[in-house]
Motif scaffolding. Structure first.
Motif, short mmCIF file in Angstrom:
data_model
loop_
_atom_site.label_atom_id
_atom_site.label_comp_id
_atom_site.label_asym_id
_atom_site.label_seq_id
_atom_site.Cartn_x
_atom_site.Cartn_y
_atom_site.Cartn_z
N SER A 21 1.06 -1.36 -0.35
CA SER A 21 -0.10 0.25 -0.15
C SER A 21 1.60 1.20 0.06
CB SER A 21 -1.19 -0.14 1.03
OG SER A 21 -0.27 0.33 2.37
N GLN A 22 2.17 1.54 0.71
CA GLN A 22 3.02 2.17 0.53
C GLN A 22 3.20 2.66 -0.63
OE1 GLN A 22 5.99 1.69 4.28
NE2 GLN A 22 4.00 2.85 5.44
N LEU A 23 3.88 1.70 -1.94
CA LEU A 23 4.35 1.32 -3.02
C LEU A 23 3.35 2.43 -4.22
CD1 LEU A 23 6.23 -1.50 -3.83
CD2 LEU A 23 7.89 1.44 -3.08
N SER A 24 2.48 1.99 -3.39
CA SER A 24 1.12 2.32 -4.31
C SER A 24 0.74 3.65 -3.93
CB SER A 24 -0.16 1.73 -3.63
OG SER A 24 -1.66 2.42 -4.56
N GLU A 25 0.87 3.86 -3.20
CA GLU A 25 1.12 5.30 -2.59
C GLU A 25 2.19 6.76 -3.80
OE1 GLU A 25 -0.90 7.83 -1.60
OE2 GLU A 25 -3.06 6.33 -0.83
N LYS A 26 3.34 6.06 -3.17
CA LYS A 26 4.47 6.70 -4.43
C LYS A 26 4.93 6.10 -5.21
CE LYS A 26 8.30 5.63 -0.85
NZ LYS A 26 9.75 4.48 -0.76
N LEU A 27 3.92 5.46 -5.90
CA LEU A 27 3.32 5.13 -7.19
C LEU A 27 2.22 6.44 -7.65
CD1 LEU A 27 3.54 3.84 -9.75
CD2 LEU A 27 1.80 2.00 -9.58
N LYS A 28 1.57 6.54 -6.75
CA LYS A 28 0.06 7.54 -7.41
C LYS A 28 1.06 8.92 -7.94
CE LYS A 28 -3.06 7.35 -5.52
NZ LYS A 28 -4.58 8.34 -4.37
N ASP A 29 2.52 9.61 -6.67
CA ASP A 29 2.74 10.94 -6.71
C ASP A 29 4.38 10.60 -8.07
OD1 ASP A 29 1.38 11.37 -4.61
OD2 ASP A 29 3.23 10.29 -3.06
N LEU A 48 -2.47 9.40 -18.99
CA LEU A 48 -4.58 10.10 -18.92
C LEU A 48 -4.77 8.30 -18.24
CD1 LEU A 48 -6.71 11.58 -18.46
CD2 LEU A 48 -7.43 11.19 -21.00
N ILE A 49 -4.30 7.36 -18.65
CA ILE A 49 -4.82 5.61 -18.75
C ILE A 49 -4.62 5.33 -17.02
CG2 ILE A 49 -5.22 3.44 -19.15
CD1 ILE A 49 -5.22 4.24 -21.94
N PHE A 50 -2.95 6.08 -17.02
CA PHE A 50 -2.08 5.48 -15.51
C PHE A 50 -2.95 6.82 -15.21
CE2 PHE A 50 1.57 4.34 -18.19
CZ PHE A 50 1.14 2.44 -17.85
N LEU A 51 -3.17 7.90 -14.86
CA LEU A 51 -3.78 8.79 -13.64
C LEU A 51 -5.10 7.88 -13.73
CD1 LEU A 51 -2.78 11.86 -15.26
CD2 LEU A 51 -2.06 11.01 -13.30
N ASN A 52 -6.25 7.74 -14.28
CA ASN A 52 -7.52 7.08 -13.97
C ASN A 52 -7.22 5.64 -12.94
OD1 ASN A 52 -8.61 9.48 -14.98
ND2 ASN A 52 -9.00 8.08 -16.56
N ARG A 53 -5.90 4.94 -12.97
CA ARG A 53 -6.12 3.86 -12.58
C ARG A 53 -5.92 3.77 -11.05
NH1 ARG A 53 -5.38 -1.29 -15.96
NH2 ARG A 53 -5.51 -2.02 -13.40
N ILE A 54 -5.02 4.74 -10.73
CA ILE A 54 -4.28 5.42 -9.87
C ILE A 54 -5.29 5.86 -8.37
CG2 ILE A 54 -1.94 4.33 -10.68
CD1 ILE A 54 -1.26 7.87 -10.69
N GLN A 55 -6.32 6.44 -9.21
CA GLN A 55 -6.97 7.23 -8.11
C GLN A 55 -7.49 7.05 -6.95
OE1 GLN A 55 -8.08 10.98 -8.68
NE2 GLN A 55 -6.73 10.79 -10.83
N THR A 56 -8.18 5.59 -7.02
CA THR A 56 -8.41 4.64 -5.35
C THR A 56 -6.56 4.23 -5.22
OG1 THR A 56 -8.72 2.53 -6.80
CG2 THR A 56 -10.02 4.83 -6.06
N THR A 57 -6.47 4.29 -4.22
CA THR A 57 -5.35 3.34 -3.61
C THR A 57 -5.51 1.49 -3.60
OG1 THR A 57 -4.53 5.03 -1.53
CG2 THR A 57 -3.39 3.44 -1.55
N MET A 58 -4.43 1.04 -3.92
CA MET A 58 -4.69 -0.17 -3.34
C MET A 58 -4.79 -0.70 -1.76
SD MET A 58 -2.38 -3.51 -5.12
CE MET A 58 -0.80 -3.07 -3.29
N HIS A 59 -5.71 -1.56 -1.72
CA HIS A 59 -5.59 -1.59 -0.15
C HIS A 59 -6.09 -3.43 -0.09
CE1 HIS A 59 -5.60 1.36 2.05
NE2 HIS A 59 -6.96 2.39 0.45
N ILE A 60 -5.81 -4.71 0.40
CA ILE A 60 -5.77 -5.62 0.06
C ILE A 60 -6.67 -6.08 1.45
CG2 ILE A 60 -5.17 -7.94 0.29
CD1 ILE A 60 -2.34 -6.86 -1.01
#
Length: 92
Positions: A21-29, A48-60
């Protein structure tokens, strides 16, 4: 002995999920900081596709209900320890 092995396995998994989840936040930034102005149109559309996909943080989650993480692991371990001490105090 087996309980100790399970404890370390659960701890390892929870720390792994926390790192994901921390790496997901870093990827967003990192995606937000890309210089999209210098890209051609095809790469801008891909970004733009990447930006749309990373709007939500990955939570398991566990079965879609309980979020898996360090706090949930700690609460499960506290509950298990409480049950263990109650069973140990009984004269059976």
């Amino acid at each position: 002995m087996m309980g100790l092995v399970y404890f370390f396995d659960v701890t390892g998994f929870c720390l792994l999920f926390l790192e994901c989840s921390q790496l997901s936040e870093k990827l967003k930034d990192n995606v937000y900081n890309l210089p999209w102005q210098c890209m051609d149109l095809k790469n801008q559309k891909t970004l733009l596709i990447f930006l749309n996909r990373i709007q939500t943080t990955m939570h398991i989650t566990c079965m879609g209900v309980l979020p898996v993480g360090v706090q949930s692991m700690a609460s499960i371990l506290k509950t298990c320890y409480s049950y263990f001490t109650i069973l140990q105090s009984m004269d059976i």
